[in-house]
Design an enzyme around this catalytic site. Structure first.
Site, mmCIF file in Angstrom:
data_model
loop_
_atom_site.group_PDB
_atom_site.id
_atom_site.type_symbol
_atom_site.label_atom_id
_atom_site.label_comp_id
_atom_site.label_asym_id
_atom_site.label_seq_id
_atom_site.Cartn_x
_atom_site.Cartn_y
_atom_site.Cartn_z
ATOM 1 C CB CYS A 212 46.682 45.874 37.961
ATOM 2 S SG CYS A 212 46.257 44.967 36.461
ATOM 3 C CB CYS B 128 43.359 40.866 35.535
ATOM 4 S SG CYS B 128 44.765 41.942 35.166
ATOM 5 C CB CYS C 5 46.643 42.137 39.322
ATOM 6 S SG CYS C 5 44.884 42.329 39.013
ATOM 7 C CB CYS D 276 29.464 36.712 31.407
ATOM 8 S SG CYS D 276 28.113 37.212 32.473
HETATM 9 FE FE FE Z 1 44.576 43.405 36.947
#
Ligand code: FE
Length: 131
Positions: A51, A97, A100, A120
């Site tokens: 995204c 994330c 998304c 990581c």
């Molecule tokens: Fe994303």
């Protein structure tokens, strides 16, 4: 929290390579030392491959020797979501994330100063904007 960006499995498959899909949408892990950005030392910005959300910077990247891109901090923490992951008989903190829901990797508490953190992260989860 609900993802801001929601796409169907077919839409993600059309947009991503098989490896990117496996890692980000199916919580996979790329083999150590095989990712594009593990040894990348160019200055720039790392974005979500799904995204384009801003995730990490070269400024906080360090050589962990683990075989995956490693960061000790992020100025874009608002775009990162963490969850406890107890898969594979381990208790780890998964990093995703926040926009998304892409799986990025894990964060460990054995990183360098000043944070002591080691994000990581799979190369397959990232896009890189060279500065
Ligand atoms: Fe994303």
């Amino acid at each position: 929290m609900a993802d801001e960006i929601e796409k169907s499995e077919e839409e993600w498959r059309a947009q991503l390579t098989d490896e990117q899909f496996r890692v980000t949408r199916e919580k996979g892990t790329e083999r150590a030392f095989t990712g594009t950005y593990t040894d990348n030392k160019e200055p720039g910005l790392y974005r979500c491959v799904c995204c384009s959300a801003e995730l990490f910077r070269s400024d906080e990247k360090f050589d962990s020797g683990s075989g995956w891109p490693s960061f000790f901090d992020s100025p874009h923490a608002k775009n990162l979501r963490t969850e406890t992951d107890v898969s594979f008989g381990m208790r780890r903190t998964e990093v995703m994330c926040d926009k998304c829901g892409a799986h990025l990797g894990h964060v460990f508490e054995d990183g360098p100063k000043p944070t002591g953190l080691r994000y990581c992260i799979n190369s397959a989860s990232l896009d890189f904007d060279k500065k």
